[in-house]
Scaffold this active site. Structure first.
Site, PDB file in Angstrom:
ATOM      1  N   ASP A 257      -0.257   0.305   3.815  1.00 57.49           N
ATOM      2  CA  ASP A 257      -0.589  -1.126   3.869  1.00 57.49           C
ATOM      3  C   ASP A 257       0.376  -1.851   4.788  1.00 57.49           C
ATOM      4  O   ASP A 257      -0.002  -2.831   5.424  1.00 57.49           O
ATOM      5  CB  ASP A 257      -0.559  -1.705   2.454  1.00 57.49           C
ATOM      6  CG  ASP A 257      -1.698  -1.129   1.628  1.00 57.49           C
ATOM      7  OD1 ASP A 257      -2.757  -1.757   1.548  1.00 57.49           O
ATOM      8  OD2 ASP A 257      -1.533  -0.003   1.117  1.00 57.49           O
TER       9      ASP A 257
ATOM     10  N   CYS B 143      -5.223   7.550  -3.281  1.00 56.88           N
ATOM     11  CA  CYS B 143      -5.997   6.322  -3.101  1.00 56.88           C
ATOM     12  C   CYS B 143      -7.139   6.533  -2.101  1.00 56.88           C
ATOM     13  O   CYS B 143      -7.664   7.653  -1.970  1.00 56.88           O
ATOM     14  CB  CYS B 143      -5.082   5.168  -2.680  1.00 56.88           C
ATOM     15  SG  CYS B 143      -5.862   3.527  -2.882  1.00 56.88           S
TER      16      CYS B 143
HETATM   17  P1  RI2 Z   1      -6.842   1.789   5.255  1.00 54.94           P
HETATM   18  C1  RI2 Z   1      -5.237   0.361   0.405  1.00 54.94           C
HETATM   19  O1  RI2 Z   1      -4.809  -0.757  -0.349  1.00 54.94           O
HETATM   20  C2  RI2 Z   1      -4.550   1.644   0.023  1.00 54.94           C
HETATM   21  O2  RI2 Z   1      -3.215   1.464  -0.378  1.00 54.94           O
HETATM   22  C3  RI2 Z   1      -4.664   2.407   1.340  1.00 54.94           C
HETATM   23  O3  RI2 Z   1      -3.771   3.498   1.428  1.00 54.94           O
HETATM   24  C4  RI2 Z   1      -4.327   1.293   2.319  1.00 54.94           C
HETATM   25  O4  RI2 Z   1      -4.972   0.131   1.789  1.00 54.94           O
HETATM   26  C5  RI2 Z   1      -4.753   1.518   3.724  1.00 54.94           C
HETATM   27  O5  RI2 Z   1      -6.154   1.590   3.830  1.00 54.94           O
HETATM   28  P2  RI2 Z   1      -5.850  -1.572  -1.306  1.00 54.94           P
HETATM   29  O6  RI2 Z   1      -6.435  -2.676  -0.442  1.00 54.94           O
HETATM   30  O7  RI2 Z   1      -6.453   0.621   6.116  1.00 54.94           O
HETATM   31  O8  RI2 Z   1      -6.873  -0.617  -1.818  1.00 54.94           O
HETATM   32  O9  RI2 Z   1      -6.315   3.072   5.832  1.00 54.94           O
HETATM   33  O10 RI2 Z   1      -4.993  -2.142  -2.406  1.00 54.94           O
HETATM   34  O11 RI2 Z   1      -8.312   1.848   4.969  1.00 54.94           O
END
Ligand code: RI2
Length: 327
Positions: A202, A133
């Site tokens: 998350d 991701c």
């Molecule tokens: P940072 C994202 O969720 C991903 O799962 C990623 O690993 C997590 O948030 C943390 O992101 P989504 O909002 O806070 O894309 O490290 O569903 O940037």
């Protein structure tokens, strides 16, 4: 989402819409945007009494809270700002809320930088890192490593269904890192070439379980079997205080069209009916990786084995939390 309250400023509504639609995404970025939205509500509120001002801020917080359920950075950010709303006059309440939101945003950025420096200590010249991701916390570790002149390579999983691995690949290429982009299904094969798996989070539960983008748990199990260490980069704002009292983390289920377009559905079912009963599509956005598959959680407060994260959680959040927007 509840009907818009007329006292809620448009900037709060649009931030909430952007979070729900994932135009604003990533747990840290969501927390930052939510704090900024509360500051805007405070700045533009036309409330004439302290009680009305407080009610408006709680309503705005609830609107933001109800957008996505899994990343705890969102309620943690809202709680932090609402707790900083102090004073006996509207002017004092306004100023304290804005000051608190700005401090929160500053701390968030500093925490990510500090986390990056700590995570960089794990990486050596020539290492190959597999990512999943797009996580700004995980990328902060890579950025700090590269700033030291250390050279890295990355194997980037595309991360279905939204292919957020492409965002990671773009960032890494901007930093000059050689990137190999792979389909998620190819991860086990390419683990033979990886020295580390590095992902974000998350939410982190009190038992050290890591809630992150769907596919993380399978990757972690495969990495353990291959002997590749799994590192989770997560600021302490990702620690989920409610899990200390046994609450589980809700996993967001997203729209089926992220998996299957209307045309693809019609091709499978042979009908244009979008509700053809025999075909169900499930689209969970996140999964839970048990602590035994995680080698370390890197935070701005240091690196922790997942089983010990509850100690840090107690220190930072104390015992059970409340939701001030429900008051
Ligand atoms: P940072 C994202 O969720 C991903 O799962 C990623 O690993 C997590 O948030 C943390 O992101 P989504 O909002 O806070 O894309 O490290 O569903 O940037």
């Amino acid at each position: 989402m509840a009907d818009a309250d007329p006292s809620t400023v448009p900037a709060v509504e649009s931030t909430a819409d952007d979070i729900a639609a994932m135009r604003i995404r990533g747990a840290a970025t969501i927390a930052d945007a939510a704090a900024a939205a509360l500051a805007t509500q405070a700045e533009r509120s036309a409330a004439e009494s302290p009680a009305e001002f407080r009610r408006q801020l709680r309503t705005a917080a609830r609107t933001l809270y109800e957008t996505r359920p899994t990343a705890v950075s969102l309620p943690n950010a809202l709680r932090y700002v609402l707790r900083g709303m102090t004073g006996d006059t509207v002017a004092d309440l306004r100023e304290s809320t804005i000051t608190c939101a700005e401090a929160f945003q500053r701390d968030l950025a500093q925490a990510q930088d500090r986390l990056g420096e700590i995570g960089a200590n794990r990486l050596r010249d020539g290492d190959v890192v597999m990512t999943h991701c797009h996580s700004t916390d995980a990328l902060s570790c890579l950025e700090a490593t590269l700033e030291d002149g250390t050279e890295l390579e990355a194997i980037v999983k595309e991360t279905r269904p939204r292919k957020q691995g492409h965002i990671t690949a773009r960032q890494l290429r901007e930093w000059g890192v050689p990137v190999t982009l792979i389909a998620d299904n190819a991860a086990r094969r390419y683990l033979d070439r990886a020295d580390h798996v590095l992902v974000g989070a998350d939410s982190i539960a009190a038992d050290g379980s890591v809630i992150n983008k769907i596919g993380t748990s399978g990757l972690a199990v495969n990495a353990r079997e291959r002997g590749v260490p799994v590192v989770v980069a997560a600021q302490t704002i990702k620690l989920h205080p409610d899990t200390m009292t046994g609450h589980t983390v809700e996993i967001e289920m997203r729209d089926e069209t992220e998996i299957l377009s209307d045309e693809e559905r019609a091709a499978i079912t042979g009908t244009d009916a979008s509700d053809e009963a025999g075909l169900t599509v499930e689209n969970p956005a996140f999964d839970v990786t048990p602590p035994r598959y995680v080698d370390a959680i890197v935070t701005e407060r240091g690196q922790f084995p997942p089983e010990s994260i509850v100690t840090l959680m107690r220190e930072l959040f104390g015992e059970p939390t409340d939701n001030p927007w429900d008051a």
